[in-house]
Scaffold this motif. Structure first.
Motif, mmCIF file in Angstrom:
data_model
loop_
_atom_site.group_PDB
_atom_site.id
_atom_site.type_symbol
_atom_site.label_atom_id
_atom_site.label_comp_id
_atom_site.label_asym_id
_atom_site.label_seq_id
_atom_site.Cartn_x
_atom_site.Cartn_y
_atom_site.Cartn_z
ATOM 1 N N GLN A 188 -33.339 -36.244 -37.071
ATOM 2 C CA GLN A 188 -32.932 -37.450 -37.803
ATOM 3 C C GLN A 188 -32.836 -37.175 -39.303
ATOM 4 O O GLN A 188 -31.870 -37.556 -39.954
ATOM 5 C CB GLN A 188 -33.930 -38.586 -37.536
ATOM 6 C CG GLN A 188 -33.695 -39.850 -38.342
ATOM 7 C CD GLN A 188 -32.505 -40.662 -37.860
ATOM 8 O OE1 GLN A 188 -32.135 -40.578 -36.704
ATOM 9 N NE2 GLN A 188 -31.908 -41.424 -38.747
ATOM 10 N N GLN A 189 -33.842 -36.502 -39.860
ATOM 11 C CA GLN A 189 -33.836 -36.192 -41.290
ATOM 12 C C GLN A 189 -32.688 -35.248 -41.642
ATOM 13 O O GLN A 189 -32.047 -35.393 -42.678
ATOM 14 C CB GLN A 189 -35.165 -35.563 -41.697
ATOM 15 C CG GLN A 189 -36.332 -36.522 -41.658
ATOM 16 C CD GLN A 189 -37.661 -35.808 -41.814
ATOM 17 O OE1 GLN A 189 -37.874 -34.730 -41.245
ATOM 18 N NE2 GLN A 189 -38.554 -36.414 -42.577
ATOM 19 N N THR A 248 -21.359 -42.411 -49.593
ATOM 20 C CA THR A 248 -21.485 -41.234 -48.746
ATOM 21 C C THR A 248 -21.437 -41.663 -47.278
ATOM 22 O O THR A 248 -21.361 -42.850 -46.970
ATOM 23 C CB THR A 248 -22.810 -40.494 -49.013
ATOM 24 O OG1 THR A 248 -23.890 -41.307 -48.561
ATOM 25 C CG2 THR A 248 -22.978 -40.175 -50.494
ATOM 26 N N ALA A 262 -25.878 -45.436 -49.001
ATOM 27 C CA ALA A 262 -26.165 -44.426 -50.028
ATOM 28 C C ALA A 262 -24.895 -44.059 -50.788
ATOM 29 O O ALA A 262 -23.795 -44.098 -50.251
ATOM 30 C CB ALA A 262 -26.759 -43.181 -49.394
ATOM 31 N N ILE A 286 -23.143 -33.801 -37.204
ATOM 32 C CA ILE A 286 -22.357 -34.830 -37.889
ATOM 33 C C ILE A 286 -20.930 -34.359 -38.124
ATOM 34 O O ILE A 286 -19.980 -35.094 -37.924
ATOM 35 C CB ILE A 286 -23.003 -35.202 -39.251
ATOM 36 C CG1 ILE A 286 -24.382 -35.784 -39.028
ATOM 37 C CG2 ILE A 286 -22.119 -36.146 -40.048
ATOM 38 C CD1 ILE A 286 -24.407 -37.066 -38.235
ATOM 39 N N SER A 295 -29.830 -34.958 -40.059
ATOM 40 C CA SER A 295 -28.609 -35.746 -39.979
ATOM 41 C C SER A 295 -28.416 -36.575 -41.250
ATOM 42 O O SER A 295 -27.319 -36.623 -41.820
ATOM 43 C CB SER A 295 -28.659 -36.650 -38.749
ATOM 44 O OG SER A 295 -27.556 -37.503 -38.712
ATOM 45 N N GLU A 296 -29.471 -37.224 -41.719
ATOM 46 C CA GLU A 296 -29.393 -38.034 -42.929
ATOM 47 C C GLU A 296 -29.126 -37.179 -44.166
ATOM 48 O O GLU A 296 -28.371 -37.581 -45.060
ATOM 49 C CB GLU A 296 -30.667 -38.847 -43.105
ATOM 50 C CG GLU A 296 -30.793 -39.948 -42.069
ATOM 51 C CD GLU A 296 -32.118 -40.691 -42.127
ATOM 52 O OE1 GLU A 296 -32.988 -40.341 -42.955
ATOM 53 O OE2 GLU A 296 -32.286 -41.634 -41.327
ATOM 54 N N SER A 300 -26.778 -30.452 -37.580
ATOM 55 C CA SER A 300 -26.832 -31.913 -37.660
ATOM 56 C C SER A 300 -25.929 -32.577 -36.627
ATOM 57 O O SER A 300 -26.194 -33.689 -36.200
ATOM 58 C CB SER A 300 -26.436 -32.381 -39.053
ATOM 59 O OG SER A 300 -25.040 -32.239 -39.249
ATOM 60 N N LEU A 334 -23.881 -41.531 -45.357
ATOM 61 C CA LEU A 334 -25.157 -42.168 -45.056
ATOM 62 C C LEU A 334 -25.056 -43.644 -45.442
ATOM 63 O O LEU A 334 -24.843 -43.966 -46.618
ATOM 64 C CB LEU A 334 -26.295 -41.500 -45.823
ATOM 65 C CG LEU A 334 -27.695 -42.024 -45.556
ATOM 66 C CD1 LEU A 334 -28.090 -41.808 -44.088
ATOM 67 C CD2 LEU A 334 -28.696 -41.327 -46.467
ATOM 68 N N GLN A 341 -25.412 -36.355 -44.024
ATOM 69 C CA GLN A 341 -24.617 -37.552 -44.301
ATOM 70 C C GLN A 341 -24.644 -37.921 -45.785
ATOM 71 O O GLN A 341 -23.633 -38.358 -46.338
ATOM 72 C CB GLN A 341 -25.126 -38.735 -43.480
ATOM 73 C CG GLN A 341 -24.828 -38.625 -42.004
ATOM 74 C CD GLN A 341 -25.397 -39.814 -41.258
ATOM 75 O OE1 GLN A 341 -25.005 -40.946 -41.527
ATOM 76 N NE2 GLN A 341 -26.315 -39.567 -40.343
ATOM 77 N N TYR A 342 -25.799 -37.741 -46.433
ATOM 78 C CA TYR A 342 -25.932 -38.082 -47.848
ATOM 79 C C TYR A 342 -25.044 -37.195 -48.725
ATOM 80 O O TYR A 342 -24.591 -37.616 -49.788
ATOM 81 C CB TYR A 342 -27.384 -37.952 -48.300
ATOM 82 C CG TYR A 342 -27.564 -38.246 -49.773
ATOM 83 C CD1 TYR A 342 -27.521 -39.556 -50.235
ATOM 84 C CD2 TYR A 342 -27.722 -37.226 -50.688
ATOM 85 C CE1 TYR A 342 -27.650 -39.839 -51.584
ATOM 86 C CE2 TYR A 342 -27.862 -37.498 -52.042
ATOM 87 C CZ TYR A 342 -27.826 -38.802 -52.489
ATOM 88 O OH TYR A 342 -27.943 -39.076 -53.817
#
Length: 91
Positions: free
Chosen positions: A49-50, A78, A83, A10, A52-53, A8, A80, A56-57
């Motif tokens: 993108q998914q 979170t 969220a 992140i 990464s999200e 990711s 995200l 992040q969540y």
């Protein structure tokens, strides 16, 4: 999920003492139920993108202790944007 964390981009170094976040890692059944494939070297069922999200969540920033840093029944923001996670556990 470890591969997802790395891919990711992140989280640079979650093993660093300066990393003051909690990462919640769902079990394999949760991923299966959601139709997400994260096994082996492939995260092919998710776009970058998914992925990464997803990461992040599952990261709660600023809290580096479980369960002591959390209150059961409380919600925490979170990484995200917009969220939050609700903490439920028996302990």
């Amino acid at each position: 999920m470890c591969d997802a964390l790395k891919k990711s981009g992140i989280l640079k170094d979650p093993s660093s003492p300066a990393f003051a976040n909690t990462i919640f890692i769902p079990g394999p059944k949760a991923f299966q139920k959601a139709g997400i494939q994260l096994s082996g070297s492939s995260s092919s069922s998710l776009s970058q993108q998914q992925l990464s999200e997803l990461v992040q969540y599952h990261v709660v920033p600023g809290v580096h202790a479980f369960p002591d840093g959390f209150q059961a029944g409380a919600s925490y923001a979170t990484m995200l944007p917009g969220a939050s996670l609700k903490i439920e556990y028996d302990g």
